[in-house]
Design a protein around this motif. Structure first.
Motif, short mmCIF file in Angstrom:
data_model
loop_
_atom_site.label_atom_id
_atom_site.label_comp_id
_atom_site.label_asym_id
_atom_site.label_seq_id
_atom_site.Cartn_x
_atom_site.Cartn_y
_atom_site.Cartn_z
N GLU A 177 0.83 -1.20 0.00
CA GLU A 177 0.00 0.00 0.00
C GLU A 177 0.87 1.25 0.00
OE1 GLU A 177 -3.63 2.11 2.52
OE2 GLU A 177 -2.70 0.27 3.27
N GLU A 180 2.05 1.98 -3.42
CA GLU A 180 1.00 2.55 -4.26
C GLU A 180 0.80 4.04 -3.96
OE1 GLU A 180 -2.48 0.20 -3.75
OE2 GLU A 180 -1.68 -1.51 -4.87
N TRP A 181 1.01 4.41 -2.71
CA TRP A 181 0.90 5.82 -2.33
C TRP A 181 2.21 6.58 -2.58
CZ3 TRP A 181 -3.09 8.85 -0.42
CH2 TRP A 181 -4.29 8.19 -0.14
N SER A 203 0.29 -5.98 -4.75
CA SER A 203 -0.39 -4.78 -5.23
C SER A 203 -1.45 -5.12 -6.28
CB SER A 203 0.64 -3.81 -5.82
OG SER A 203 1.59 -3.43 -4.85
#
Length: 210
Positions: A177, A180-181, A203
């Motif tokens: 996560e 992804e950020w 992911s």
């Protein structure tokens, strides 16, 4: 607000930092030369005469890089130099804003009442989970400091397998996560670094934020 309004507050903050630097330096038994040498070893030299001029009041300017290096040299968080928690008096954390020392410290570190940014939340979740894993699997976590698997003590393979599974199940989804950020991933210990190769598949299958 004019420059004359801000200057007393700016001077007050700088004097408070310098006083805390001097206090910690003496508590650690360090001379000004010792502190200067420690800063130089960290890669940002601060000459002994600059430290002496701070403490004597002849110099009342201090940069952000100096603050960070001084904090590391004195083994304390930068926030604790700006807003020391010792004492009961309120502090002015902005020219026209004051708060308790604990509240000012929390504001500086992002622990105040304002909602934390998503990236900071993710980093703190990661730190919390990593500490829990490290405490539960301490022996296996320490294997990173040995030269190689041939030096591992008996039963280390079993303990290491348990650690890998704990990281895979509890930490990797969060690291996926974070990626992804676009949050910088804290490095895993060298003997666990291979697990980050699995982040792509996590992911791709993750349906939403944790």
């Amino acid at each position: 607000m004019t420059h004359d309004d801000v200057e007393p507050w700016a001077t007050q903050i700088t004097k408070a930092v310098i006083a805390e630097v001097q206090k910690l330096r003496k508590e650690l038994g360090m001379t000004a030369r010792d502190l200067a040498d420690a800063c130089e070893e960290l890669g940002h030299p601060i000459p002994r005469n600059v430290i002496a001029n701070w403490e004597s009041g002849r110099r009342l300017t201090l940069t952000v890089p100096e603050l960070l290096v001084l904090a590391q040299a004195l083994d304390t968080p930068p926030a604790a130099l700006v807003f020391p928690l010792a004492g009961t008096s309120n502090v002015a954390y902005l020219p026209f804003e004051s708060a308790s020392r604990a509240e000012a410290f929390a504001w500086f570190t992002g622990d105040g009442s304002i909602a934390l940014h998503e990236d900071l939340q993710l980093l703190r979740h990661h730190s919390s989970r990593e500490r829990r894993i490290r405490a539960t699997h301490r022996d296996a976590w320490q294997l990173q400091f040995l030269p190689g698997r041939e030096a591992w003590p008996p039963r280390s393979d079993e303990k290491f397998a348990q650690l890998v599974e704990a990281v895979r199940s509890d930490l990797l989804p969060l690291r996926a996560e974070m990626r992804e950020w676009e949050v910088a991933l804290p490095p895993l210990p060298k003997h666990l670094a291979f697990l980050d190769e699995e982040l792509g598949s996590i992911s791709n299958t993750q349906e939403g934020p944790l």
